[in-house]
Write an enzyme that holds these catalytic residues in place. Structure first.
Site, PDB file in Angstrom:
ATOM      1  CB  SER A   1       1.677  -9.353  20.103  1.00 31.90           C
ATOM      2  OG  SER A   1       2.028 -10.458  19.313  1.00 31.90           O
TER       3      SER A   1
ATOM      4  CE1 TYR B   1      -3.653 -10.472  19.009  1.00 34.55           C
ATOM      5  CE2 TYR B   1      -1.935 -11.867  18.100  1.00 34.55           C
ATOM      6  CZ  TYR B   1      -2.571 -11.328  19.194  1.00 34.55           C
ATOM      7  OH  TYR B   1      -2.142 -11.638  20.460  1.00 34.55           O
TER       8      TYR B   1
HETATM    9  N1  NAD Z   1      -0.472 -16.541  23.963  1.00 40.89           N
HETATM   10  C1  NAD Z   1       0.525 -15.901  23.378  1.00 40.89           C
HETATM   11  O1  NAD Z   1       1.513 -16.501  22.917  1.00 40.89           O
HETATM   12  C2  NAD Z   1       0.459 -14.402  23.298  1.00 40.89           C
HETATM   13  C3  NAD Z   1       1.511 -13.755  22.666  1.00 40.89           C
HETATM   14  C4  NAD Z   1       1.486 -12.364  22.581  1.00 40.89           C
HETATM   15  C5  NAD Z   1       0.447 -11.651  23.127  1.00 40.89           C
HETATM   16  N2  NAD Z   1      -0.591 -12.314  23.728  1.00 40.89           N
HETATM   17  C6  NAD Z   1      -1.647 -11.479  24.308  1.00 40.89           C
HETATM   18  O2  NAD Z   1      -1.710 -11.737  25.690  1.00 40.89           O
HETATM   19  C7  NAD Z   1      -3.034 -11.501  26.163  1.00 40.89           C
HETATM   20  C8  NAD Z   1      -3.547 -12.744  26.871  1.00 40.89           C
HETATM   21  O3  NAD Z   1      -3.487 -13.817  25.950  1.00 40.89           O
HETATM   22  P1  NAD Z   1      -3.812 -15.339  26.298  1.00 40.89           P
HETATM   23  O4  NAD Z   1      -3.037 -16.160  25.344  1.00 40.89           O
HETATM   24  O5  NAD Z   1      -3.659 -15.574  27.754  1.00 40.89           O
HETATM   25  O6  NAD Z   1      -5.313 -15.394  25.841  1.00 40.89           O
HETATM   26  P2  NAD Z   1      -6.611 -16.075  26.479  1.00 40.89           P
HETATM   27  O7  NAD Z   1      -7.587 -16.262  25.363  1.00 40.89           O
HETATM   28  O8  NAD Z   1      -6.256 -17.270  27.310  1.00 40.89           O
HETATM   29  O9  NAD Z   1      -7.122 -14.916  27.421  1.00 40.89           O
HETATM   30  C9  NAD Z   1      -7.837 -13.817  26.966  1.00 40.89           C
HETATM   31  C10 NAD Z   1      -8.942 -13.548  27.975  1.00 40.89           C
HETATM   32  O10 NAD Z   1      -9.620 -12.367  27.571  1.00 40.89           O
HETATM   33  C11 NAD Z   1     -11.014 -12.572  27.795  1.00 40.89           C
HETATM   34  N3  NAD Z   1     -11.794 -11.715  26.903  1.00 40.89           N
HETATM   35  C12 NAD Z   1     -11.922 -11.838  25.559  1.00 40.89           C
HETATM   36  N4  NAD Z   1     -12.769 -10.910  25.098  1.00 40.89           N
HETATM   37  C13 NAD Z   1     -13.164 -10.165  26.169  1.00 40.89           C
HETATM   38  C14 NAD Z   1     -14.037  -9.061  26.328  1.00 40.89           C
HETATM   39  N5  NAD Z   1     -14.662  -8.506  25.291  1.00 40.89           N
HETATM   40  N6  NAD Z   1     -14.201  -8.569  27.567  1.00 40.89           N
HETATM   41  C15 NAD Z   1     -13.574  -9.112  28.633  1.00 40.89           C
HETATM   42  N7  NAD Z   1     -12.744 -10.166  28.543  1.00 40.89           N
HETATM   43  C16 NAD Z   1     -12.535 -10.679  27.322  1.00 40.89           C
HETATM   44  C17 NAD Z   1     -11.243 -14.040  27.469  1.00 40.89           C
HETATM   45  O11 NAD Z   1     -12.418 -14.521  28.090  1.00 40.89           O
HETATM   46  C18 NAD Z   1      -9.980 -14.679  28.036  1.00 40.89           C
HETATM   47  O12 NAD Z   1     -10.168 -15.056  29.392  1.00 40.89           O
HETATM   48  C19 NAD Z   1      -3.852 -11.117  24.924  1.00 40.89           C
HETATM   49  O13 NAD Z   1      -3.890  -9.717  24.822  1.00 40.89           O
HETATM   50  C20 NAD Z   1      -3.053 -11.711  23.787  1.00 40.89           C
HETATM   51  O14 NAD Z   1      -3.314 -11.041  22.591  1.00 40.89           O
HETATM   52  C21 NAD Z   1      -0.603 -13.663  23.829  1.00 40.89           C
END
Ligand code: NAD
Length: 294
Positions: A177, A190
């Site tokens: 991130s 985070y």
């Molecule tokens: N959305 C953003 O702008 C952004 C920016 C930088 C990084 N990220 C990272 O990208 C990745 C995906 O993010 P997103 O926004 O699509 O999030 P999201 O919440 O839509 O997806 C995360 C998924 O992980 C699953 N999950 C959570 N805990 C779990 C566990 N213990 N075991 C198995 N599955 C589990 C959830 O059910 C969910 O489907 C994450 O690592 C997030 O930190 C997101």
């Protein structure tokens, strides 16, 4: 979804943790549209089933010979990951591409204000204003964020990477991130956890180099997803003060679309285009990490 380009993944198996989520469901679809069999791994059957069903009904995926199936597992529970691996191995030739996508923040690791003020140090005044300062963060909440992002990347890697060494051109892609480069205000847990994910990416790249597993990370900038919608958009869909600040520090002056991560994902997965790229953390951020603010 229109792919920016295709890579040959026919006959390959990809495991995508967090595959039911906003960004990783796009990753699953893109990999399947390149012909891969994708194990959509997550801890909630409804979301991973929905993602797998949509992928299997997608004409581009069908034409490419790709497919997807849901696998329920908790990335923090090694025995559930081992059961998932057994299931995936029985259905496919075994994992060749591992995307460690499960992750996210938790309000328990978040302060309510960007800066500490002298008023906040007066417990009575802080209570009236319902301020949560750095001093109010609880160890358990911080631990939960660290565990999900760091251990939730490390444990699936332990379970799946051992056999990946036997495959042709195996790849691991972690999701870091912006806050790994410089911490964002309010979210110390985070930020620290994603910095640890970037660090682990480099460590694993070095450690696995002799057995041929490449390990890289993608560091997405700001994408509006379920996790951060309330932080970025108000109830009318307008920008919050925080999102205005983010956009002011994003030279391209907009949020990213999940589809804009796909080119980097496919490039990193394809050994013929990124075969010497190892241990990197690639920002896909509209210039956010390059901009000093001046
Ligand atoms: N959305 C953003 O702008 C952004 C920016 C930088 C990084 N990220 C990272 O990208 C990745 C995906 O993010 P997103 O926004 O699509 O999030 P999201 O919440 O839509 O997806 C995360 C998924 O992980 C699953 N999950 C959570 N805990 C779990 C566990 N213990 N075991 C198995 N599955 C589990 C959830 O059910 C969910 O489907 C994450 O690592 C997030 O930190 C997101």
């Amino acid at each position: 979804m229109k792919l920016p380009f295709k890579i040959p993944l026919s006959g390959k198996t990809a495991v995508v943790t967090g595959g039911g989520g906003v960004l990783c469901s796009e990753f699953c679809r893109a990999l399947a549209a390149c012909g891969a069999t994708v194990a959509v791994l997550g801890h909630r059957i409804e979301s991973i089933q929905r993602v797998a069903d949509a992928i299997n009904a997608d004409n581009e995926v069908i034409a490419a010979g790709g497919s997807a199936f849901p696998v329920v597992a908790n990335v923090l529970d090694k025995s559930s990951l081992e059961a998932a691996k057994t299931e995936i191995d029985a259905k496919t030739g075994g994992c060749e591409i591992l995307i460690n996508g499960a992750g996210g923040n938790n309000p328990r690791g978040t302060t309510s204000a960007e800066y500490l003020t002298r008023d906040d140090l007066d417990p009575a005044s802080a209570a009236v204003r319902s301020v949560k300062t750095f001093f109010d963060l609880d160890a358990e909440g911080i631990g939960a964020v660290f565990n999900l992002n760091y251990l939730g990347t490390l444990l699936p890697t332990q379970v799946f990477a051992r056999d990946m060494a036997e495959r042709v051109s195996p790849v691991i892609i972690n999701i870091s991130s912006m806050n790994a480069f410089r911490p964002l205000t309010k979210i110390p847990a985070y930020s620290g956890a994603k910095a640890a994910v970037s660090n682990l990416t480099q460590w694993l790249a070095v450690h696995f180099a002799p057995v041929g597993i490449r390990v890289n990370a993608i560091a997405p900038g700001f994408f509006v997803t379920e996790q951060n919608r309330a932080l970025l958009l108000d109830e009318n869909g307008g920008y919050t003060a925080r999102s205005k600040k983010i956009l002011a520090h994003t030279p391209m002056n907009r949020f990213g679309e999940p589809s804009e991560l796909i080119g980097t994902l496919l490039w990193l997965c394809d050994n013929s285009s990124s075969g010497f790229v190892n241990g990197t953390v690639i920002p896909v951020d509209g210039g956010f990490s390059a901009y000093s603010g001046v």
